[in-house]
Design an enzyme around this catalytic site. Structure first.
Site, PDB file in Angstrom:
ATOM      1  N   LYS A 188       0.826  -1.209   0.000  1.00 29.17           N
ATOM      2  CA  LYS A 188       0.000   0.000   0.000  1.00 29.17           C
ATOM      3  C   LYS A 188       0.870   1.273   0.000  1.00 29.17           C
ATOM      4  CE  LYS A 188      -3.860  -2.272  -0.295  1.00 29.17           C
ATOM      5  NZ  LYS A 188      -4.086  -3.446   0.426  1.00 29.17           N
TER       6      LYS A 188
HETATM    7  C1  LIG Z   1      -5.296  -4.560   0.645  1.00 34.02           C
HETATM    8  C2  LIG Z   1      -6.767  -4.480   0.721  1.00 34.02           C
HETATM    9  C3  LIG Z   1      -7.482  -4.947   1.827  1.00 34.02           C
HETATM   10  C4  LIG Z   1      -6.855  -5.752   2.924  1.00 34.02           C
HETATM   11  O1  LIG Z   1      -5.857  -5.089   3.600  1.00 34.02           O
HETATM   12  P1  LIG Z   1      -5.004  -5.920   4.683  1.00 34.02           P
HETATM   13  O2  LIG Z   1      -4.314  -4.837   5.453  1.00 34.02           O
HETATM   14  O3  LIG Z   1      -4.067  -6.771   3.891  1.00 34.02           O
HETATM   15  O4  LIG Z   1      -5.966  -6.693   5.486  1.00 34.02           O
HETATM   16  C5  LIG Z   1      -8.856  -4.718   1.897  1.00 34.02           C
HETATM   17  N1  LIG Z   1      -9.496  -4.080   0.913  1.00 34.02           N
HETATM   18  C6  LIG Z   1      -8.853  -3.648  -0.201  1.00 34.02           C
HETATM   19  C7  LIG Z   1      -9.626  -2.927  -1.244  1.00 34.02           C
HETATM   20  C8  LIG Z   1      -7.474  -3.853  -0.333  1.00 34.02           C
HETATM   21  O5  LIG Z   1      -6.843  -3.446  -1.440  1.00 34.02           O
END
Ligand SMILES: *Cc1c(COP(=O)(O)O)cnc(C)c1O
Length: 390
Positions: A188
């Site tokens: 992210k």
């Molecule tokens: C990455 C992501 C998640 C999950 O995030 P985590 O921190 O890995 O649990 C949830 N929703 C979307 C749209 C994502 O891209």
């Protein structure tokens, strides 16, 4: 070998971690306090300021943050949560963890954010929450979604995994809805390796989340082993092991300082992609809906099947032969066998989401990319598409 092949592999994403992050992690390791503790508390305060929220509760993932939000709002068996098929599987899973039923509303025809009209059509007397997902960091139509939620007594819980930092009508994402869940996963915009944050202005919800993220035992349970702590505790709510650790928070403290720099570089790279891809037929550039400023977590193009004779997957393979890594966001929820079986969805259930997915390619986009990297992607993509024009 093609004439546009790069010498070195361009990764899809590479996180930027500076000496400050490294020193802070080392300091944490030397301190002897590894799990949730003083650095997590500092990180939460800094995060809340960053997004203009009263409270930020640091957890182990965005998935955990979403699940906690449903638990704290008392959403469970018999309840329905409206969300989008165009999301990562964990949005759906987090609703299932709470025991509630996910109800999907299709996306807009030309951008993979949830369509408020489709949401309105899915409201029932069981609807307890609406969960918009800001795809690529482009804010959903929160104005309309809040109207619909208010009309049926539901809360809005944003899946803002992509949307740090983004704004809707000038307000930061994280300061607007009943609760907002962020991801700090390695891929992210801002990362702690693994991690998530739940923000809210509701003090009661924040208190509940703090208790439920650490076994459901009383507030400040993490202080048990400090001088001011006590050995005694009581379980007062259904809890989970969802806390952040100080090792992760150490990274996050310095990542937050880099947000401005990260974003200005992302915007430059996006502007360059826009310029370089503009003349390529059959490549549809992303047009985020107009009411917000995107975090540009992803730069998602679409291959237009009316103009290009080969499929999206073949374009991805040919880019790979040119040493360019890409990804696809997302395989829609209604395409996954488990969810089809459990909720009765089929591949035909949400045609807008399916059509957008079938052409989607996410191109590399991360702050340490060079301008020439963008140009090499455009050169390869241009060659591949032109060789397959209808
Ligand atoms: C990455 C992501 C998640 C999950 O995030 P985590 O921190 O890995 O649990 C949830 N929703 C979307 C749209 C994502 O891209």
């Amino acid at each position: 070998m093609s004439e546009t092949r790069r010498q070195e592999v361009l990764p899809f994403h590479r996180p930027f971690l500076g000496e400050e992050e490294i020193a802070e992690v080392v300091d944490t390791l030397r301190s002897g306090w590894l799990t949730m503790g003083p650095k997590t508390v500092r990180f939460e305060e800094k995060f809340a300021r960053q997004v203009g929220a009263k409270h930020a509760v640091a957890v182990s993932s965005c998935t955990a943050a979403l699940h906690l939000a449903f638990e704290c709002f008392g959403i469970g068996p018999g309840d329905e949560v409206i969300t989008t098929p165009y999301t990562f599987a964990s949005t759906i899973a987090s609703i299932a963890y709470a025991g509630a039923r996910p109800v999907l509303a299709d996306t807009l025809p030309d951008f993979p954010n949830i369509d408020p009209d489709q949401v309105a059509a899915k409201v029932s007397e069981r609807t307890r929450a609406i969960v918009p997902v800001h795809i690529s960091g482009a804010p959903c139509d929160l104005g309309r979604l809040h109207e619909i939620a208010a009309g049926c007594g539901a809360v809005v819980v944003e899946d803002a995994a992509h949307a740090l930092p983004a704004t809707y009508l000038g307000r930061p994402i994280g300061s607007i809805s009943h609760a907002t869940a962020f991801s700090l996963y390695a891929g992210k915009n801002v990362t702690t390796g693994e991690g998530g944050v739940l923000t809210t202005d509701d003090g009661e919800i924040a208190d509940k989340a703090r208790i439920r993220r650490l076994h459901g035992i009383s507030r400040d349970a993490w202080k048990r082993y400090t001088a001011e702590g006590s050995w005694y505790y009581e379980v007062e709510a259904r809890g989970f092991k969802y806390n952040m650790t100080d090792i992760n928070a150490a990274i996050g403290l310095h990542q937050l300082d880099r947000i401005e720099a990260f974003q200005s570089r992302r915007r430059e790279l996006v502007a360059l992609y826009e310029e370089e891809l503009a003349g390529i037929p059959g490549v549809v550039r992303p047009h985020p809906p107009g009411d917000g400023e995107s975090s540009w977590h992803l730069y998602m193009i679409r291959i237009d099947p009316e103009r290009v004779s080969c499929g999206r997957s073949e374009v991805i393979d040919l880019l790979k032969e040119d040493n360019i890594s890409t990804s696809v966001h997302f395989i829609p929820a209604h395409h996954h066998p488990l969810f089809q079986e459990r909720y009765g969805w089929s591949r035909e259930s949400f045609p807008n989401a399916t059509r957008l997915y079938e052409g989607a390619i996410s191109l590399p986009l991360f702050p340490t990319m060079e301008d020439d990297d963008v140009r090499s992607v455009a050169r390869s993509l241009g060659r591949i598409v032109r060789e397959h024009l209808r």
